[in-house]
Design a protein around this motif. Structure first.
Motif, PDB file in Angstrom:
ATOM      1  N   PRO A 169      14.464  -0.482  -7.687  1.00 19.30           N
ATOM      2  CA  PRO A 169      13.372   0.492  -7.803  1.00 19.30           C
ATOM      3  C   PRO A 169      12.020  -0.107  -7.379  1.00 19.30           C
ATOM      4  CG  PRO A 169      13.738  -0.508  -9.923  1.00 19.30           C
ATOM      5  CD  PRO A 169      14.735  -1.133  -8.978  1.00 19.30           C
ATOM      6  N   PHE A 170      11.112   0.777  -6.938  1.00 21.04           N
ATOM      7  CA  PHE A 170       9.728   0.364  -6.741  1.00 21.04           C
ATOM      8  C   PHE A 170       8.811   1.530  -7.081  1.00 21.04           C
ATOM      9  CE2 PHE A 170      10.600   2.135  -2.534  1.00 21.04           C
ATOM     10  CZ  PHE A 170       9.416   2.792  -2.211  1.00 21.04           C
ATOM     11  N   VAL A 171       7.607   1.195  -7.497  1.00 18.52           N
ATOM     12  CA  VAL A 171       6.592   2.206  -7.786  1.00 18.52           C
ATOM     13  C   VAL A 171       5.260   1.761  -7.215  1.00 18.52           C
ATOM     14  CG1 VAL A 171       7.663   3.170  -9.870  1.00 18.52           C
ATOM     15  CG2 VAL A 171       6.075   1.248 -10.089  1.00 18.52           C
ATOM     16  N   THR A 172       4.452   2.749  -6.861  1.00 16.42           N
ATOM     17  CA  THR A 172       3.057   2.501  -6.513  1.00 16.42           C
ATOM     18  C   THR A 172       2.226   3.153  -7.606  1.00 16.42           C
ATOM     19  OG1 THR A 172       2.950   4.501  -5.146  1.00 16.42           O
ATOM     20  CG2 THR A 172       3.502   2.422  -4.031  1.00 16.42           C
ATOM     21  N   MET A 173       1.059   2.579  -7.833  1.00 11.46           N
ATOM     22  CA  MET A 173       0.253   3.083  -8.946  1.00 11.46           C
ATOM     23  C   MET A 173      -1.226   2.830  -8.695  1.00 11.46           C
ATOM     24  SD  MET A 173       1.574   0.178 -11.640  1.00 11.46           S
ATOM     25  CE  MET A 173       0.489   0.662 -12.965  1.00 11.46           C
ATOM     26  N   THR A 174      -2.060   3.704  -9.207  1.00 12.19           N
ATOM     27  CA  THR A 174      -3.495   3.535  -9.087  1.00 12.19           C
ATOM     28  C   THR A 174      -4.005   2.496 -10.067  1.00 12.19           C
ATOM     29  OG1 THR A 174      -3.737   5.825  -8.386  1.00 12.19           O
ATOM     30  CG2 THR A 174      -5.714   4.736  -9.174  1.00 12.19           C
ATOM     31  N   ALA A 175      -3.467   2.471 -11.263  1.00 12.15           N
ATOM     32  CA  ALA A 175      -3.930   1.548 -12.308  1.00 12.15           C
ATOM     33  C   ALA A 175      -3.859   0.100 -11.815  1.00 12.15           C
ATOM     34  CB  ALA A 175      -3.088   1.716 -13.563  1.00 12.15           C
ATOM     35  N   PRO A 176      -4.779  -0.741 -12.283  1.00 13.09           N
ATOM     36  CA  PRO A 176      -4.836  -2.116 -11.788  1.00 13.09           C
ATOM     37  C   PRO A 176      -3.798  -3.068 -12.387  1.00 13.09           C
ATOM     38  CG  PRO A 176      -6.587  -1.749 -13.367  1.00 13.09           C
ATOM     39  CD  PRO A 176      -5.914  -0.430 -13.165  1.00 13.09           C
ATOM     40  N   LEU A 177      -3.202  -2.691 -13.499  1.00 12.52           N
ATOM     41  CA  LEU A 177      -2.241  -3.568 -14.171  1.00 12.52           C
ATOM     42  C   LEU A 177      -0.875  -2.895 -14.217  1.00 12.52           C
ATOM     43  CD1 LEU A 177      -4.496  -4.565 -17.207  1.00 12.52           C
ATOM     44  CD2 LEU A 177      -4.117  -5.879 -15.116  1.00 12.52           C
ATOM     45  N   ILE A 178       0.165  -3.640 -13.863  1.00 16.72           N
ATOM     46  CA  ILE A 178       1.493  -3.031 -13.858  1.00 16.72           C
ATOM     47  C   ILE A 178       1.957  -2.645 -15.255  1.00 16.72           C
ATOM     48  CG2 ILE A 178       2.173  -4.104 -11.687  1.00 16.72           C
ATOM     49  CD1 ILE A 178       3.924  -6.019 -13.322  1.00 16.72           C
TER      50      ILE A 178
END
Length: 160
Positions: free
Chosen positions: A100-109
């Protein structure tokens, strides 16, 4: 290896990563298809914790793939309901690897990325897949270009 990348992308960021990853995997001699998920109604927000009534119009036949890579954005601190629903609707994945992979706006995973990867991995494990370590790509306050290259290389090394 024969690889299928299944991706849900609202703004194009997740698709951008999927395409970069595909290029790198193909350069290493893998055959590959990217399936960008489409739904019967627009799904522009939400989370797996809220009921959204939609269907996926182009769920792929994964029978001929060795590896399934699935990616989507993090919305409301959880994985997009579109990619999650797609994973749960796939047939049995015994003998297949899943990453799996995700992209995110938040700076911390830790702000939704880690839990999203876990949720996606659990869904695929329930279908019998061998789970590989996923990646989360934060966009805010980071050098995104270097992060996506680094994470794509990490996936390529995992699939050697």
């Amino acid at each position: 290896m024969n690889i299928c990348i299944i991706v849900h992308s609202q703004t194009g960021n997740t698709l951008q990563f999927a395409k970069l990853l595909a290029d790198k995997l193909q350069a290493r001699g893998n055959s590959l298809d990217i399936i960008e998920l489409r739904t019967n109604v627009p799904v522009i927000s939400g989370s797996v914790n809220h009921t959204i009534n939609f269907e996926i119009k182009n769920l792929p036949d994964i029978s001929n793939y060795d590896v399934i890579i699935a990616g989507g954005p993090v919305w409301s601190f959880s994985v997009s309901p579109v990619i999650y629903k797609a994973i749960t609707r796939l047939p049995a994945m015994k003998g297949k690897k899943f990453l799996p992979f995700v992209t995110m706006t938040a700076p911390l995973i830790s702000m939704g990325g880690t839990s999203s990867l876990k949720l996606m991995s659990e869904a695929a494990a329930n279908l019998g897949a061998e789970i590989l370590p996923g990646v989360a790509i934060p966009r805010l306050f980071s050098n995104v270009d270097s992060i996506i290259i680094r994470e794509a290389e990490k996936i390529c090394m995992e699939l050697r």
